[in-house]
Design an enzyme around this catalytic site. Structure first.
Site, PDB file in Angstrom:
ATOM      1  N   GLY A 197      -5.806   3.910  -6.600  1.00 35.46           N
ATOM      2  CA  GLY A 197      -6.250   4.707  -5.462  1.00 35.46           C
ATOM      3  C   GLY A 197      -5.621   6.085  -5.359  1.00 35.46           C
ATOM      4  O   GLY A 197      -5.718   6.742  -4.328  1.00 35.46           O
TER       5      GLY A 197
ATOM      6  N   GLU B  34      -2.748  -3.099 -14.064  1.00 31.08           N
ATOM      7  CA  GLU B  34      -2.983  -2.095 -13.021  1.00 31.08           C
ATOM      8  C   GLU B  34      -1.652  -1.500 -12.577  1.00 31.08           C
ATOM      9  O   GLU B  34      -0.978  -2.061 -11.699  1.00 31.08           O
ATOM     10  CB  GLU B  34      -3.660  -2.741 -11.803  1.00 31.08           C
ATOM     11  CG  GLU B  34      -5.023  -3.328 -12.101  1.00 31.08           C
ATOM     12  CD  GLU B  34      -5.892  -3.337 -10.847  1.00 31.08           C
ATOM     13  OE1 GLU B  34      -6.974  -2.758 -10.899  1.00 31.08           O
ATOM     14  OE2 GLU B  34      -5.468  -3.902  -9.826  1.00 31.08           O
TER      15      GLU B  34
ATOM     16  N   SER C 248      -7.668   3.934 -10.670  1.00 28.56           N
ATOM     17  CA  SER C 248      -8.317   5.244 -10.715  1.00 28.56           C
ATOM     18  C   SER C 248      -9.283   5.434 -11.885  1.00 28.56           C
ATOM     19  O   SER C 248      -9.414   6.538 -12.421  1.00 28.56           O
ATOM     20  CB  SER C 248      -7.276   6.366 -10.689  1.00 28.56           C
ATOM     21  OG  SER C 248      -6.565   6.358  -9.457  1.00 28.56           O
TER      22      SER C 248
ATOM     23  N   GLY D 290     -11.790   0.020  -8.362  1.00 30.23           N
ATOM     24  CA  GLY D 290     -11.767  -0.079  -6.909  1.00 30.23           C
ATOM     25  C   GLY D 290     -12.737   0.900  -6.270  1.00 30.23           C
ATOM     26  O   GLY D 290     -13.945   0.654  -6.186  1.00 30.23           O
ATOM     27  N   GLY D 291     -12.225   2.041  -5.839  1.00 34.49           N
ATOM     28  CA  GLY D 291     -13.004   3.015  -5.084  1.00 34.49           C
ATOM     29  C   GLY D 291     -14.339   3.367  -5.719  1.00 34.49           C
ATOM     30  O   GLY D 291     -15.367   3.479  -5.026  1.00 34.49           O
TER      31      GLY D 291
ATOM     32  N   ASN E 273     -13.909  -4.040  -7.585  1.00 34.76           N
ATOM     33  CA  ASN E 273     -13.117  -4.657  -6.519  1.00 34.76           C
ATOM     34  C   ASN E 273     -13.366  -3.863  -5.238  1.00 34.76           C
ATOM     35  O   ASN E 273     -12.856  -2.765  -5.083  1.00 34.76           O
ATOM     36  CB  ASN E 273     -11.631  -4.604  -6.915  1.00 34.76           C
ATOM     37  CG  ASN E 273     -10.717  -5.040  -5.792  1.00 34.76           C
ATOM     38  OD1 ASN E 273     -11.156  -5.584  -4.787  1.00 34.76           O
ATOM     39  ND2 ASN E 273      -9.423  -4.790  -5.966  1.00 34.76           N
ATOM     40  N   TRP E 274     -14.183  -4.424  -4.370  1.00 38.62           N
ATOM     41  CA  TRP E 274     -14.554  -3.693  -3.141  1.00 38.62           C
ATOM     42  C   TRP E 274     -13.428  -3.691  -2.118  1.00 38.62           C
ATOM     43  O   TRP E 274     -13.527  -3.018  -1.096  1.00 38.62           O
ATOM     44  CB  TRP E 274     -15.815  -4.303  -2.523  1.00 38.62           C
ATOM     45  CG  TRP E 274     -17.081  -3.920  -3.247  1.00 38.62           C
ATOM     46  CD1 TRP E 274     -17.171  -3.179  -4.401  1.00 38.62           C
ATOM     47  CD2 TRP E 274     -18.422  -4.232  -2.856  1.00 38.62           C
ATOM     48  NE1 TRP E 274     -18.489  -3.026  -4.756  1.00 38.62           N
ATOM     49  CE2 TRP E 274     -19.289  -3.658  -3.822  1.00 38.62           C
ATOM     50  CE3 TRP E 274     -18.985  -4.946  -1.798  1.00 38.62           C
ATOM     51  CZ2 TRP E 274     -20.670  -3.763  -3.748  1.00 38.62           C
ATOM     52  CZ3 TRP E 274     -20.376  -5.052  -1.733  1.00 38.62           C
ATOM     53  CH2 TRP E 274     -21.201  -4.466  -2.695  1.00 38.62           C
ATOM     54  N   LYS E 275     -12.390  -4.477  -2.336  1.00 38.03           N
ATOM     55  CA  LYS E 275     -11.286  -4.579  -1.361  1.00 38.03           C
ATOM     56  C   LYS E 275     -11.864  -4.882   0.019  1.00 38.03           C
ATOM     57  O   LYS E 275     -12.858  -5.578   0.124  1.00 38.03           O
ATOM     58  CB  LYS E 275     -10.437  -3.307  -1.393  1.00 38.03           C
ATOM     59  CG  LYS E 275     -10.031  -2.938  -2.822  1.00 38.03           C
ATOM     60  CD  LYS E 275      -8.997  -1.867  -2.925  1.00 38.03           C
ATOM     61  CE  LYS E 275      -8.660  -1.639  -4.401  1.00 38.03           C
ATOM     62  NZ  LYS E 275      -7.569  -0.715  -4.610  1.00 38.03           N
TER      63      LYS E 275
ATOM     64  N   GLU F 227      -1.979  -5.139  -4.138  1.00 38.22           N
ATOM     65  CA  GLU F 227      -2.064  -5.047  -2.670  1.00 38.22           C
ATOM     66  C   GLU F 227      -1.759  -6.396  -2.030  1.00 38.22           C
ATOM     67  O   GLU F 227      -1.206  -6.464  -0.925  1.00 38.22           O
ATOM     68  CB  GLU F 227      -3.447  -4.520  -2.266  1.00 38.22           C
ATOM     69  CG  GLU F 227      -3.549  -3.020  -2.534  1.00 38.22           C
ATOM     70  CD  GLU F 227      -4.945  -2.515  -2.856  1.00 38.22           C
ATOM     71  OE1 GLU F 227      -5.925  -3.196  -2.523  1.00 38.22           O
ATOM     72  OE2 GLU F 227      -5.035  -1.426  -3.459  1.00 38.22           O
TER      73      GLU F 227
ATOM     74  N   HIS G 106      -3.425  -9.294  -7.157  1.00 38.84           N
ATOM     75  CA  HIS G 106      -3.592  -7.839  -7.052  1.00 38.84           C
ATOM     76  C   HIS G 106      -2.354  -7.258  -6.363  1.00 38.84           C
ATOM     77  O   HIS G 106      -1.771  -7.887  -5.477  1.00 38.84           O
ATOM     78  CB  HIS G 106      -4.853  -7.523  -6.232  1.00 38.84           C
ATOM     79  CG  HIS G 106      -5.194  -6.067  -6.271  1.00 38.84           C
ATOM     80  ND1 HIS G 106      -4.544  -5.151  -5.491  1.00 38.84           N
ATOM     81  CD2 HIS G 106      -6.091  -5.371  -7.016  1.00 38.84           C
ATOM     82  CE1 HIS G 106      -5.037  -3.943  -5.754  1.00 38.84           C
ATOM     83  NE2 HIS G 106      -5.975  -4.056  -6.672  1.00 38.84           N
TER      84      HIS G 106
HETATM   85  P1  PGA Z   1      -8.914   2.101  -7.698  1.00 41.23           P
HETATM   86  O1  PGA Z   1      -8.448   0.586  -7.473  1.00 41.23           O
HETATM   87  O2  PGA Z   1      -9.952   2.073  -8.788  1.00 41.23           O
HETATM   88  O3  PGA Z   1      -9.467   2.532  -6.379  1.00 41.23           O
HETATM   89  O4  PGA Z   1      -7.713   2.873  -8.123  1.00 41.23           O
HETATM   90  C1  PGA Z   1      -8.319  -0.302  -8.547  1.00 41.23           C
HETATM   91  C2  PGA Z   1      -7.857  -1.650  -8.055  1.00 41.23           C
HETATM   92  O5  PGA Z   1      -7.065  -1.705  -7.106  1.00 41.23           O
HETATM   93  O6  PGA Z   1      -8.275  -2.690  -8.591  1.00 41.23           O
END
Ligand code: PGA
Length: 248
Positions: free
Chosen positions: A174, A168, A211, A232-233, A12-14, A100, A98
């Site tokens: 993050g 999640e 994470s 994500g990251g 997930n590149w956000k 966010e 998600h």
């Molecule tokens: P993260 O994000 O791996 O950076 O913690 C995961 C996500 O939000 O899907």
């Protein structure tokens, strides 16, 4: 009984990724062509890159997904992108609900459920996210919260359709924090039983997200009922994402 579906490791590149991000995806694709992965691999870039990534990765092992969609097919919804448009651009999956989006865009379970219907209508595989906050976990409410999100976000129309869930925990996204493996297994078992109650034939994979990194990926992907990872990251750079894919 049919064998369990292959795990799904999705990046997930956000809101990250300009032109040069394509090079990272191509490097990943090269590695996976040289040695095919044991799992399904997907990248979910921002909407601006869906089509370009689809073109660049055509015929390879990496599927392209999106990060949200609007519930309607088309119309006077300035700034929105429909599931049909994402499918048209080459997406095969879409992350929905998600945390966010639930937090910053105010998406409710009902909104997520409508978007799931849109994804199914357009032929996109929905990856529906659920997870508790730290305050909810500390108050002993994690299972109730996740159960409620599942009840509200998963429409009956998912019966017999291909979809995935992503657990999640909000406090793990993050932050570099992850739950203990026992806690991941307990929540995934709970999600599985809840899925079994509602969708008798569902073999939907239950991804863990929050994470995930090259160091913890093997333990997480090896945990009971973990059907993949939402990353994500660590999905932004091929050198970080590849070892996570290889951990399966
Ligand atoms: P993260 O994000 O791996 O950076 O913690 C995961 C996500 O939000 O899907």
């Amino acid at each position: 009984m049919s064998p369990p579906p292959r795990k799904l490791v999705a990046g997930n590149w956000k809101m990250n990724g300009l032109d040069d991000a394509l090079a990272e995806a191509l490097e990943l694709a090269r590695e996976l062509t040289a040695r095919p992965p044991n799992c399904r691999v997907a990248l979910c870039p921002p909407a601006t890159l869906v089509h370009r990534l689809h073109e660049a990765l055509r015929g390879g092992a990496i599927e392209v997904g999106a990060q949200t969609c609007h519930a309607e097919t088309s119309g006077a919804y300035t700034g929105e992108v429909s599931a049909e448009m994402l499918r048209d651009a080459g997406a095969h999956l879409v992350i929905l609900g998600h945390s966010e989006r639930r937090t910053y865009a105010g998406e409710t379970n009902e909104d997520v459920s409508r978007k799931v219907l849109a994804a199914l209508r357009a032929g996109l595989e929905p990856v529906v996210c659920v997870g508790e906050t730290l305050a909810q976990r500390e108050a002993g409410e994690a299972f109730d919260v996740v159960g409620g999100q599942m009840d509200g976000s998963l429409p009956e129309a998912l019966q017999g359709r291909r979809f995935a869930l992503a657990y999640e925990p909000v406090w793990a996204i993050g932050t570099g924090l992850t739950p203990a493996i026992d806690d991941i297994e307990a929540m995934h078992a709970f999600i599985r039983s809840r899925l079994d109650e509602r969708f008798s034939t569902s073999s939907a994979p239950i991804l863990y997200g929050g994470s995930v990194n090259p160091k913890n990926a093997a333990a997480i992907l090896g945990a009971r009922e973990v059907g993949g990872a939402l990353v994500g990251g660590a999905s932004l750079r091929a050198e970080d994402f590849l070892p996570i894919v290889r951990a399966e």
